[in-house]
Write a protein that holds these residues in place. Structure first.
Motif, mmCIF file in Angstrom:
data_model
loop_
_atom_site.group_PDB
_atom_site.id
_atom_site.type_symbol
_atom_site.label_atom_id
_atom_site.label_comp_id
_atom_site.label_asym_id
_atom_site.label_seq_id
_atom_site.Cartn_x
_atom_site.Cartn_y
_atom_site.Cartn_z
ATOM 1 N N UNK A 68 37.891 10.107 54.579
ATOM 2 C CA UNK A 68 36.827 9.130 54.787
ATOM 3 C C UNK A 68 37.322 7.814 55.386
ATOM 4 N N UNK A 69 38.622 7.641 55.475
ATOM 5 C CA UNK A 69 39.163 6.426 56.091
ATOM 6 C C UNK A 69 40.081 6.848 57.241
ATOM 7 N N UNK A 70 39.651 6.586 58.465
ATOM 8 C CA UNK A 70 40.392 6.967 59.675
ATOM 9 C C UNK A 70 40.489 8.475 59.865
ATOM 10 N N UNK A 71 39.680 9.241 59.154
ATOM 11 C CA UNK A 71 39.710 10.687 59.310
ATOM 12 C C UNK A 71 40.861 11.322 58.556
ATOM 13 N N UNK A 72 40.967 12.645 58.684
ATOM 14 C CA UNK A 72 41.979 13.410 57.934
ATOM 15 C C UNK A 72 43.313 13.327 58.666
ATOM 16 N N UNK A 126 42.249 -2.822 54.089
ATOM 17 C CA UNK A 126 40.980 -3.484 54.415
ATOM 18 C C UNK A 126 39.916 -2.526 54.925
ATOM 19 N N UNK A 127 40.305 -1.335 55.354
ATOM 20 C CA UNK A 127 39.349 -0.375 55.899
ATOM 21 C C UNK A 127 38.766 0.566 54.851
ATOM 22 N N UNK A 128 39.282 0.509 53.644
ATOM 23 C CA UNK A 128 38.857 1.462 52.614
ATOM 24 C C UNK A 128 37.444 1.168 52.115
ATOM 25 N N UNK A 129 37.173 -0.080 51.768
ATOM 26 C CA UNK A 129 35.914 -0.432 51.133
ATOM 27 C C UNK A 129 34.678 -0.037 51.902
ATOM 28 N N UNK A 130 34.656 -0.239 53.207
ATOM 29 C CA UNK A 130 33.471 0.053 53.997
ATOM 30 C C UNK A 130 33.282 1.509 54.338
ATOM 31 N N UNK A 131 34.330 2.305 54.177
ATOM 32 C CA UNK A 131 34.266 3.706 54.577
ATOM 33 C C UNK A 131 34.198 4.682 53.414
ATOM 34 N N UNK A 132 34.900 4.383 52.341
ATOM 35 C CA UNK A 132 34.981 5.314 51.220
ATOM 36 C C UNK A 132 33.758 5.181 50.326
#
Length: 338
Positions: A81-85, A168-174
């Protein structure tokens, strides 16, 4: 619900499960073409069977610690869910970068040492061939499959490892345990995953544990008046309050599936439809008519397994790096050259 209506709904869900992304599951979740293949490593690593190596190590770990199945499955979810697999969740922080694994929602993730062990063994036989991202995807499948001693879904391989990992990219994507239906649907949609995928992949909550801190507000202060969430079965709420007395202890663990947290089955949906979903993100699936209908049909274990297999193939292809993109890390925790 009549037998004829159930058959129609089952058929509809199975059709929906096949739609979106690439039909055979080896594009990425956004339909841009990922180039993943079945048995990708068979001709690249002849000295050892890559998939058997992963399976043997994972099965031995789950046999010794049954909770490892949920841990490895969750690791795959949080990676995709963050930057793809792309294995970016595996990267350790550096002096200049706080990576995904340091973000709040990922601090309770575990299973990294299993991925390390697999990687070390494969590097000894086939150096710089097998990506960490593929190991994560295979390990998740094998962790769930241990219970059944058969592959529960095909894993298309050929992913490359990403070189960027930002907390910083985790919160909005996960997706969050406290997310509402609109937010969840949008987050899944951004990854090319459908409503059916959302409800089906939520079924992973049939195994594993959480902690009291994630349900504290739902039990004690849902509207700010010291009350429990009215959508939660009140008997179940009382049980949870006993397990998680106020103020809650962050170390106290609770089962996500009140019926069988170590058995991968469709009991999650039975509990959910009795208003015993542990998280707000579970309960919110019943607030949408179509979502609630799917959740009801997925009580049928054969339908759940079939749909879960399709959705895991789709999720495993989200935003993958292939071909000349990314790299194959020598050490899953460190970008090559660092």
């Amino acid at each position: 619900m009549s037998k004829h209506i159930l058959v129609f709904l089952v058929s509809s869900i199975l059709v929906v499960g096949c739609m979106g992304g690439k039909g055979q599951g080896h594009g990425n979740g956004n339909g841009n073409g990922g180039g993943l293949k079945l048995k990708y490593y068979d001709n690249l690593c002849r000295s050892v069977s890559v998939e058997k190596t992963v399976r043997d190590i994972v099965w031995s770990k789950v046999a010794a610690d049954p909770t490892m199945a949920a841990k490895l499955l969750r690791l795959h979810y949080h990676d995709c869910f963050v930057r793809g697999c792309d294995g970016s969740i595996l990267l350790d922080p550096t002096q200049n970068t706080t990576t995904e694994k340091t973000a709040g929602p990922n601090r309770s993730i575990s299973g990294y040492e299993v991925i390390d062990e697999i990687k070390t063994k494969l590097e000894a036989s086939c150096p710089e061939i097998v990506s960490c991202a593929d190991i994560v995807a295979l390990a998740a499948r094998d962790a769930v499959s241990f219970q059944f001693r058969r592959e529960m879904w095909p894993v298309f391989t050929g992913r490359k490892d990403g070189t960027i990992s930002l907390a910083s990219e985790v919160g909005g994507n996960l997706p969050s345990a406290n997310a509402n239906f609109t937010t969840l649907l949008a987050q899944f949609g951004t990854k090319g995953l459908s409503l059916n995928d959302l409800v089906t992949l939520s079924g992973a909550h049939t195994i594993g544990i959480s902690h009291c801190t994630l349900v504290a507000r739902r039990l004690y202060n849902f509207t700010g008046a010291g009350d429990a969430d009215p959508s939660l079965d009140q008997t179940y709420a009382k049980t949870l309050r006993k397990l998680c007395p106020n103020p809650v202890n962050s170390a106290t663990a609770i089962e996500m599936d009140p019926n069988s947290s170590r058995s991968f089955d469709s009991n999650y949906y039975r509990a959910l439809n009795q208003h015993k979903g542990l998280f707000v993100s579970d309960a919110t699936l019943l607030t949408n008519r179509q979502s609630a209908t799917i959740a009801k049909v997925l009580e049928n274990q054969m339908v759940f397994f079939a749909n879960f297999a399709r959705s895991m193939v789709k999720m495993g292809a989200v935003e993958v790096l292939t071909g000349g993109q990314g790299e194959v890390r020598k050490n899953c925790r460190v970008i090559n050259g660092q």
